[in-house]
Design an enzyme around this catalytic site. Structure first.
Site, short mmCIF file in Angstrom:
data_model
loop_
_atom_site.label_atom_id
_atom_site.label_comp_id
_atom_site.label_asym_id
_atom_site.label_seq_id
_atom_site.Cartn_x
_atom_site.Cartn_y
_atom_site.Cartn_z
N CYS A 12 128.18 -7.29 19.25
CA CYS A 12 129.57 -7.77 19.30
C CYS A 12 129.74 -9.15 18.67
O CYS A 12 130.69 -9.36 17.92
CB CYS A 12 130.14 -7.72 20.72
N HIS B 267 135.43 -3.62 18.30
CA HIS B 267 134.24 -4.26 18.86
C HIS B 267 133.02 -3.38 18.62
O HIS B 267 133.14 -2.22 18.22
CB HIS B 267 134.43 -4.51 20.37
N HIS C 247 131.40 -10.16 26.68
CA HIS C 247 131.67 -9.24 25.58
C HIS C 247 132.96 -9.68 24.91
O HIS C 247 133.83 -10.28 25.55
CB HIS C 247 131.81 -7.80 26.09
#
Length: 154
Positions: free
Chosen positions: A58, A122, A110
């Site tokens: 990510c 993502h 995240h």
């Protein structure tokens, strides 16, 4: 996510009571960032990956997109990225803004790139690929922590 342990670990995370208005379309002049992110959908996930040939995690995805489309060099980790730019608080995010999530117990564990219409791009997890998701999906909505604007329009 395909791992039950990841979902189980996240089940006890606190829910955030209010989400920004993802239906409101706003522009910060950063559409090139979101377009570049959408163009990488389908690239395989790879821990530590930071380019299309190697794959992306990510933070590698975000760093690559920002450097290539806005000439902004970001720190390598999501935690460090979360200190950059400016929180947009409860305003509607604009395409190109970063969206942060608590997926492992940390407020900034995240992140993805908001692309408009309630969607973000993502690199989700091992075995997956870069994907486009609805931020109001119950999994993501319950883990959303913040949106930040890291770039300004020219």
């Amino acid at each position: 996510f395909t791992s039950c342990s990841v979902l189980t670990a996240c089940a006890s995370l606190p829910r955030f009571s209010s989400l920004p208005d993802f239906d409101k379309e706003v522009s910060a002049g950063l559409e090139d960032i979101s377009i570049a992110a959408i163009g990488l959908v389908g690239i395989p996930y790879r821990y530590g990956g930071n380019n299309p040939k190697a794959g992306f995690d990510c933070s590698g995805l975000i760093g690559y997109v920002y450097l290539k489309s806005a000439n902004i060099k970001l720190p390598r980790t999501i935690q460090d990225m979360s200190t950059k730019g400016k929180s947009i608080d409860d305003q509607a995010p604009a395409p190109g803004d970063l969206v942060f999530f608590n997926t492992t117990g940390g407020k900034y564990s995240h992140a993805g790139i908001y692309v408009g219409q309630g969607r973000f791009v993502h690199a989700p997890s091992a075995g997956g690929t870069v994907r486009l998701e609805q931020i109001e999906n119950p999994y993501w909505a319950s883990r959303f922590t913040e949106a930040r604007r890291l770039a300004t329009s020219p």
